[in-house]
Design an enzyme around this catalytic site. Structure first.
Site, short mmCIF file in Angstrom:
data_model
loop_
_atom_site.label_atom_id
_atom_site.label_comp_id
_atom_site.label_asym_id
_atom_site.label_seq_id
_atom_site.Cartn_x
_atom_site.Cartn_y
_atom_site.Cartn_z
N LYS A 58 0.82 -1.21 0.00
CA LYS A 58 0.00 0.00 0.00
C LYS A 58 0.86 1.27 0.00
O LYS A 58 0.63 2.17 -0.80
CB LYS A 58 -0.97 -0.01 1.20
CG LYS A 58 -1.96 -1.17 1.13
CD LYS A 58 -2.96 -1.14 2.26
CE LYS A 58 -2.34 -1.34 3.63
NZ LYS A 58 -1.72 -2.67 3.82
N THR A 59 1.85 1.31 0.88
CA THR A 59 2.73 2.48 0.93
C THR A 59 3.48 2.63 -0.40
O THR A 59 3.63 3.73 -0.93
CB THR A 59 3.74 2.34 2.09
OG1 THR A 59 3.01 2.06 3.28
CG2 THR A 59 4.54 3.61 2.27
N ASP A 74 -1.92 6.68 6.08
CA ASP A 74 -1.88 5.26 6.40
C ASP A 74 -2.83 5.00 7.56
O ASP A 74 -3.08 5.90 8.36
CB ASP A 74 -0.44 4.89 6.80
CG ASP A 74 -0.17 3.39 6.67
OD1 ASP A 74 -1.07 2.66 6.20
OD2 ASP A 74 0.94 2.96 7.04
N THR A 102 -6.34 -1.56 6.51
CA THR A 102 -6.25 -3.01 6.46
C THR A 102 -7.61 -3.61 6.11
O THR A 102 -7.67 -4.70 5.57
CB THR A 102 -5.77 -3.58 7.81
OG1 THR A 102 -6.43 -2.86 8.86
CG2 THR A 102 -4.28 -3.40 7.96
N ARG A 161 6.53 -8.17 2.11
CA ARG A 161 7.40 -7.70 3.21
C ARG A 161 8.10 -8.88 3.87
O ARG A 161 9.29 -8.82 4.17
CB ARG A 161 6.60 -6.92 4.24
CG ARG A 161 7.38 -6.68 5.54
CD ARG A 161 6.74 -5.69 6.49
NE ARG A 161 6.70 -4.37 5.90
CZ ARG A 161 5.60 -3.62 5.81
NH1 ARG A 161 4.45 -4.07 6.29
NH2 ARG A 161 5.66 -2.45 5.25
P1 ADP Z 1 2.13 -1.89 3.19
O1 ADP Z 1 2.14 -0.39 3.10
O2 ADP Z 1 0.93 -2.50 2.52
O3 ADP Z 1 2.32 -2.41 4.58
P2 ADP Z 1 4.63 -1.70 1.71
O4 ADP Z 1 4.21 -0.90 0.55
O5 ADP Z 1 5.38 -0.98 2.79
O6 ADP Z 1 3.36 -2.45 2.35
O7 ADP Z 1 5.49 -2.94 1.16
C1 ADP Z 1 6.33 -3.71 2.01
C2 ADP Z 1 7.57 -4.15 1.28
O8 ADP Z 1 7.20 -5.10 0.27
C3 ADP Z 1 8.30 -3.03 0.56
O9 ADP Z 1 9.68 -3.14 0.79
C4 ADP Z 1 8.04 -3.25 -0.91
O10 ADP Z 1 9.21 -3.03 -1.64
C5 ADP Z 1 7.66 -4.71 -1.01
N1 ADP Z 1 6.58 -4.87 -1.99
C6 ADP Z 1 5.26 -4.75 -1.73
N2 ADP Z 1 4.54 -4.99 -2.83
C7 ADP Z 1 5.40 -5.26 -3.82
C8 ADP Z 1 5.25 -5.60 -5.21
N3 ADP Z 1 4.03 -5.71 -5.77
N4 ADP Z 1 6.36 -5.81 -5.92
C9 ADP Z 1 7.57 -5.72 -5.35
N5 ADP Z 1 7.79 -5.41 -4.05
C10 ADP Z 1 6.72 -5.19 -3.29
#
Ligand code: ADP
Length: 334
Positions: free
Chosen positions: A64-65, A109, A158, A217
């Site tokens: 998401k981030t 977030d 979430t 992650r």
């Molecule tokens: P969230 O905000 O949903 O908790 P993040 O965007 O922080 O998740 O992603 C967590 C980690 O996973 C980051 O380091 C990101 O690089 C990796 N990641 C997430 N989705 C992908 C994707 N589709 N392709 C490659 N890496 C991803």
């Protein structure tokens, strides 16, 4: 802290930054979301307008981030980051909004955890690009309208169901992120390994992917631990054998279960005959808080089809018995 916890801790965010895809093209998997979001952004670019507000929903660690950052990057717009829990008063939000410039992307977030007054201010800002800032208290209080330049709100949650309807309705586009298939996780591991300068054999990345609980992650975190092991105990190359030995050492098994997950199953099957047993009893038996068992261990056990929640308590499925190398009890047909 468990290696298979889908939430990031503070330090991890910095390490993760290096592995984040920077454009929609670099994002692995999530084809539908990528295509839909690509259209929203391209259309906005052609019209020379700021894109509609975007809601990203899905479990932690799925990107998401990353997508919020990509939205800003694709629009060549600055990104401001905040979170629901950080906005305790409407005034906090007013301060952020009043500092925005046209076209800015605001990422909130955990948007479902914003305070009620802030939420109400946000409705108005999203719809009319205007907020009322209340100055003073009691009968002497006055509301001063404040214009805000058009901006794009990207909210992450979430569970979209946790958002009040009026807030949810003000997003022009909602993307639901799903857990990743092993093939996509495998590509993510190989991509990350490339960025970290770590050599991985195909069977090695597949082994890491299969233990990553559908979550990028976790895949990246397991890769970092396996890389440590490969560099210290071997020549640096991540083979299937190295990945297996390293992850066994860190107590993450072939299905991505960690020590606590297995302890819960073990107690449930061996001590309580497979249940049903109350979660509090289960928690005492594994020496953990009830909340830890309920919020940390159970969701993935349920998702994996190893544990079922029933009105009478927790029950082990036949797959749980097999996971422990035990024969499931015979079903009583009489
Ligand atoms: P969230 O905000 O949903 O908790 P993040 O965007 O922080 O998740 O992603 C967590 C980690 O996973 C980051 O380091 C990101 O690089 C990796 N990641 C997430 N989705 C992908 C994707 N589709 N392709 C490659 N890496 C991803």
């Amino acid at each position: 802290r468990s290696l298979v916890d889908a939430e990031a801790d503070g330090d991890e965010r910095a390490v993760e930054a290096a592995l984040r895809p920077r454009s929609l093209d670099e994002v692995v998997g999530q084809e539908r979301v990528r295509e839909q979001l690509g259209l929203v952004l391209e259309a906005a670019r052609r019209r020379g307008r700021t894109p509609d507000h975007v809601l990203l929903s899905g479990p932690p660690g799925l990107g998401k981030t990353t997508l919020a950052m990509i939205i800003a990057a694709e629009m060549s717009a600055p990104l401001r980051l905040t979170s629901g829990p950080a906005i305790t008063h409407a005034g906090d939000l007013a301060a952020i909004l009043s500092g925005m410039n046209e076209g800015d992307v605001l990422f909130v977030d955990e948007i479902h955890r914003m305070s009620r007054p802030a939420e109400e201010m946000l409705y108005m800002a999203m719809e009319d690009f205007r907020v009322d800032v209340v100055i003073g208290k009691g009968p002497g209080a006055t509301a001063i309208p404040l214009e805000i330049p058009p901006f794009t709100l990207v909210g992450a949650t979430t569970r979209a169901g946790l958002l009040p309807g009026p807030l949810r309705d003000r997003f022009g586009f909602t993307a639901h992120l799903e857990f990743y298939e092993p093939g996509d996780l495998d590509r993510i591991v190989r991509r990350s390994a490339g960025l970290l300068g770590c050599e991985v054999e195909t069977a090695g990345s597949a082994e890491i992917a299969s233990r990553s609980r559908g979550t990028p992650r976790i895949a990246n975190r397991l890769l970092r631990r396996v890389r440590d092991y490969a560099q210290v105990r071997a020549d640096g190359l991540v083979t299937r054998e190295i990945a297996r030995v390293a992850l066994d050492l860190y107590e993450v098994d072939e299905s991505g279960l960690d020590r606590l997950d297995r302890a819960v199953l073990d107690v449930l099957c061996r001590r309580f005959g497979g249940g049903p047993v109350g979660v509090s009893t289960l928690a005492v038996a594994v020496g953990e808080e009830r909340e830890t068992v309920e919020e940390v261990a159970e969701p993935f056990l349920v998702r994996s089809g190893l544990l079922a929640r029933t009105p009478r308590g927790r029950v082990a499925t036949p797959a749980a018995w097999r996971h422990l190398g035990l024969a499931p009890p015979a079903v009583d047909g009489t």
